[in-house]
Design a protein around this motif. Sequence first.
Motif, PDB file in Angstrom:
ATOM      1  N   CYS A  80      30.060 -26.901   2.038  1.00 37.53           N
ATOM      2  CA  CYS A  80      30.341 -28.324   1.794  1.00 37.53           C
ATOM      3  C   CYS A  80      31.672 -28.554   1.087  1.00 37.53           C
TER       4      CYS A  80
ATOM      5  N   LYS B 125      24.609 -36.027  13.145  1.00 32.74           N
ATOM      6  CA  LYS B 125      25.370 -37.095  12.481  1.00 32.74           C
ATOM      7  C   LYS B 125      25.943 -38.046  13.522  1.00 32.74           C
TER       8      LYS B 125
ATOM      9  N   ILE C 188      16.745 -34.303   0.073  1.00 28.35           N
ATOM     10  CA  ILE C 188      15.567 -34.003  -0.757  1.00 28.35           C
ATOM     11  C   ILE C 188      15.918 -33.983  -2.245  1.00 28.35           C
TER      12      ILE C 188
ATOM     13  N   SER D  56      28.018 -35.586   3.137  1.00 35.99           N
ATOM     14  CA  SER D  56      26.783 -35.625   2.352  1.00 35.99           C
ATOM     15  C   SER D  56      27.018 -34.969   1.000  1.00 35.99           C
ATOM     16  N   GLU D  57      26.664 -35.684  -0.042  1.00 34.18           N
ATOM     17  CA  GLU D  57      26.865 -35.156  -1.398  1.00 34.18           C
ATOM     18  C   GLU D  57      26.247 -33.769  -1.550  1.00 34.18           C
ATOM     19  N   CYS D  58      26.990 -32.880  -2.205  1.00 34.97           N
ATOM     20  CA  CYS D  58      26.486 -31.543  -2.510  1.00 34.97           C
ATOM     21  C   CYS D  58      27.121 -31.135  -3.826  1.00 34.97           C
TER      22      CYS D  58
ATOM     23  N   HIS E 269      23.980 -26.911  14.955  1.00 28.93           N
ATOM     24  CA  HIS E 269      25.352 -27.206  14.527  1.00 28.93           C
ATOM     25  C   HIS E 269      26.379 -26.507  15.421  1.00 28.93           C
TER      26      HIS E 269
ATOM     27  N   THR F  35      17.143 -21.584   5.228  1.00 25.68           N
ATOM     28  CA  THR F  35      17.261 -22.940   4.674  1.00 25.68           C
ATOM     29  C   THR F  35      16.245 -23.907   5.285  1.00 25.68           C
TER      30      THR F  35
ATOM     31  N   ALA G  48      30.369 -30.722  12.017  1.00 26.62           N
ATOM     32  CA  ALA G  48      29.829 -29.721  12.938  1.00 26.62           C
ATOM     33  C   ALA G  48      28.396 -30.075  13.311  1.00 26.62           C
ATOM     34  N   ASN G  49      27.901 -31.221  12.833  1.00 24.95           N
ATOM     35  CA  ASN G  49      26.492 -31.563  12.992  1.00 24.95           C
ATOM     36  C   ASN G  49      26.305 -32.665  14.046  1.00 24.95           C
TER      37      ASN G  49
ATOM     38  N   TYR H  62      16.670 -23.080  -2.816  1.00 26.87           N
ATOM     39  CA  TYR H  62      17.541 -21.909  -3.012  1.00 26.87           C
ATOM     40  C   TYR H  62      16.718 -20.723  -3.532  1.00 26.87           C
TER      41      TYR H  62
ATOM     42  N   HIS I 229      22.323 -38.053  -0.384  1.00 21.89           N
ATOM     43  CA  HIS I 229      22.179 -37.087   0.706  1.00 21.89           C
ATOM     44  C   HIS I 229      22.013 -35.671   0.182  1.00 21.89           C
ATOM     45  N   GLU I 230      22.074 -35.523  -1.153  1.00 21.31           N
ATOM     46  CA  GLU I 230      22.015 -34.201  -1.770  1.00 21.31           C
ATOM     47  C   GLU I 230      20.821 -33.402  -1.219  1.00 21.31           C
ATOM     48  N   GLY I 231      21.094 -32.138  -0.864  1.00 22.19           N
ATOM     49  CA  GLY I 231      20.004 -31.276  -0.348  1.00 22.19           C
ATOM     50  C   GLY I 231      19.439 -31.786   0.969  1.00 22.19           C
TER      51      GLY I 231
ATOM     52  N   ASN J 180      12.772 -25.556   3.004  1.00 24.82           N
ATOM     53  CA  ASN J 180      12.378 -26.973   2.875  1.00 24.82           C
ATOM     54  C   ASN J 180      10.927 -27.153   3.322  1.00 24.82           C
TER      55      ASN J 180
ATOM     56  N   LYS K 193      22.097 -22.861  10.426  1.00 24.52           N
ATOM     57  CA  LYS K 193      22.417 -24.235  10.858  1.00 24.52           C
ATOM     58  C   LYS K 193      22.776 -24.258  12.347  1.00 24.52           C
TER      59      LYS K 193
HETATM   60  N1  LIG Z   1      17.719 -28.506   1.336  1.00 24.48           N
HETATM   61  C1  LIG Z   1      18.847 -27.834   1.390  1.00 24.48           C
HETATM   62  N2  LIG Z   1      19.996 -28.528   1.416  1.00 24.48           N
HETATM   63  C2  LIG Z   1      21.146 -27.848   1.478  1.00 24.48           C
HETATM   64  C3  LIG Z   1      21.179 -26.437   1.507  1.00 24.48           C
HETATM   65  N3  LIG Z   1      22.476 -26.060   1.545  1.00 24.48           N
HETATM   66  C4  LIG Z   1      23.208 -27.200   1.557  1.00 24.48           C
HETATM   67  N4  LIG Z   1      22.406 -28.275   1.514  1.00 24.48           N
HETATM   68  C5  LIG Z   1      22.742 -29.698   1.546  1.00 24.48           C
HETATM   69  O1  LIG Z   1      23.084 -30.006   2.865  1.00 24.48           O
HETATM   70  C6  LIG Z   1      23.920 -31.130   2.886  1.00 24.48           C
HETATM   71  C7  LIG Z   1      25.000 -30.871   3.885  1.00 24.48           C
HETATM   72  O2  LIG Z   1      24.403 -30.602   5.090  1.00 24.48           O
HETATM   73  P1  LIG Z   1      24.882 -29.442   6.034  1.00 24.48           P
HETATM   74  O3  LIG Z   1      23.755 -29.143   6.975  1.00 24.48           O
HETATM   75  O4  LIG Z   1      25.445 -28.291   5.234  1.00 24.48           O
HETATM   76  O5  LIG Z   1      26.082 -30.038   6.807  1.00 24.48           O
HETATM   77  P2  LIG Z   1      26.137 -31.455   7.515  1.00 24.48           P
HETATM   78  O6  LIG Z   1      26.563 -32.436   6.484  1.00 24.48           O
HETATM   79  O7  LIG Z   1      24.864 -31.749   8.205  1.00 24.48           O
HETATM   80  O8  LIG Z   1      27.202 -31.189   8.623  1.00 24.48           O
HETATM   81  P3  LIG Z   1      28.775 -31.163   8.467  1.00 24.48           P
HETATM   82  O9  LIG Z   1      29.218 -32.570   8.706  1.00 24.48           O
HETATM   83  O10 LIG Z   1      29.271 -30.216   9.475  1.00 24.48           O
HETATM   84  O11 LIG Z   1      29.058 -30.733   7.055  1.00 24.48           O
HETATM   85  C8  LIG Z   1      24.411 -31.321   1.474  1.00 24.48           C
HETATM   86  O12 LIG Z   1      23.818 -32.477   0.953  1.00 24.48           O
HETATM   87  C9  LIG Z   1      23.916 -30.105   0.732  1.00 24.48           C
HETATM   88  O13 LIG Z   1      23.501 -30.411  -0.587  1.00 24.48           O
HETATM   89  C10 LIG Z   1      19.967 -25.732   1.469  1.00 24.48           C
HETATM   90  O14 LIG Z   1      19.904 -24.505   1.542  1.00 24.48           O
HETATM   91  N5  LIG Z   1      18.821 -26.473   1.419  1.00 24.48           N
END
Ligand SMILES: Nc1nc2c(ncn2[C@@H]2O[C@H](COP(=O)(O)OP(=O)(O)OP(=O)(O)O)[C@@H](O)[C@H]2O)c(=O)[nH]1
Length: 473
Positions: A71, A159, A101, A56-58, A197, A119, A155-156, A110, A96-98, A123, A191
Amino acid sequence: MPGREPTPVWSADTILPTAHGRFRMLAHTDRTGVEHLALLMGNPETADAPLVRVHSECLTGDALGSYRCDCGEQLDISMAHIAAAGCGILLYLRGHEGRGIGLLNKLRAYELQDRGLDTVEANAALGLPIDARDYQAAAAMLRALDCTRIRLLTANPLKQIELEANGIEVVDRLRPPVADRPENSHYLETKRSGMNHDRPSDSDASPLPDLYTPLVGRTEVIAQLAQSTDGFIAANGGDAEFVSGAADREHLHRLRSLAAVVLVGVSTVRADDPKLTVRAVQGPNPVRAILDPHGRVPLDSHVLTQPDAPTLWLLGERIPVPESLASHVTVLRLPETAGQAARGGSSRDDPAGDHPARGGAVEEHCLDVPPAVILQVLGRHVPGTVLVEGGGRTVSEFLSAGLLDRLFLTVAPVLIGNGVPGLRFTGSDVMAEALRAPFRRHVFGADVCTEFVFSAAARAATPGLSDGSTPLS
Ligand SMILES: Nc1nc2c(ncn2[C@@H]2O[C@H](COP(=O)(O)OP(=O)(O)OP(=O)(O)O)[C@@H](O)[C@H]2O)c(=O)[nH]1
Ligand SMILES: [Zn+2]
């Protein structure tokens, strides 16, 4: 969400050279107009359950290296694992950012987290979903790539569930082995407890033997050398086939696959005409770098003629470059040193050349260029781990310059008597000052490899080290 995701039509198909090797990169615009990327290593469609990272884009983590989340490190280590496995896919999901959201809302979340919310609560306080991500485009891309049975790097668990709901069979879920940091431990704990997670465990992703995991996702300068028990890397006439055995060769190829660049001195090219590619294991080829201050590489050598890997030709400033150069070869200029200048440079048609084919002695030449400068020149072109692979003099120069994070020195049960020297450096007069470092021992068939770990960062990443600071009693 409007409709079901149609089969992707790739709108771009190109190459992405990275610190982890060269990926094929495909682009796809989904039904909502969001652009996604698929990075491919090897031929995942032919593998049974290839490694796949659905990322997911971050922006803050991936591009800016933020430690608020994990990330960026997950992205890096996933690419490293896919590259090391020699086969797999990274899907980079925009939109997928945030957690869906968007960037600005994530930054507002943040702000709330800075004031004490976690976290999930942040939201919710913004009136936004905890997780609004959609995996239809990811599943459609995997289907288009003919990979509907995968090992998922995440770890999710959600997904996995979402991909399975969209027709992808996830045979294994592997957690990218990223360590918690003080800056993100609260976020990661939320998480794990709030979003289910996976916690770190023994089943963390590791497609590699333990020996290599300290190298994954990290940048180091490493060297490897195989020498006879009496300290030679080749017989007098230059014959180096084979000092060590098949297991040590596999080890060398594994190191190559984990490196961004493999560096050898010109004498090694003249003596062995090596390919410097990865063949004994699965994995990407590193960029080849040939250290050639005086322009002595034979123009018909494999590295200059065969495009199986990009080649950096490190030439002295005044050495003429041949008019026709294969397109996989890039000339990098080494700054001239006082010694070279005094000799008026040197030319590539040196009549006293010692090409083994002409029956001359094979001998390593002292580097005129300090190893630190060589690393600077390389680093400007290819970031990532450098493997100094030979010969004895080149490895020794990097060792004496104190630039090696680790050295794999394999000793084979053979006595050559007199030949091309292996490791040689200006040592100490007394044993108390001899070079010692924490080490690990590896047995490769009949050969024994000592892995010296010199730098603090490399030591921190390497489990199972024996203390090398005092003589063994
Ligand atoms: N809304 C919100 N989004 C976040 C925060 N921190 C990271 N993200 C976003 O969360 C997304 C990644 O999700 P994560 O829950 O960290 O990990 P995941 O992708 O579900 O799981 P992995 O595959 O293990 O990385 C990215 O798009 C980040 O921009 C936060 O505090 N708030
Ligand atoms: Zn992030």
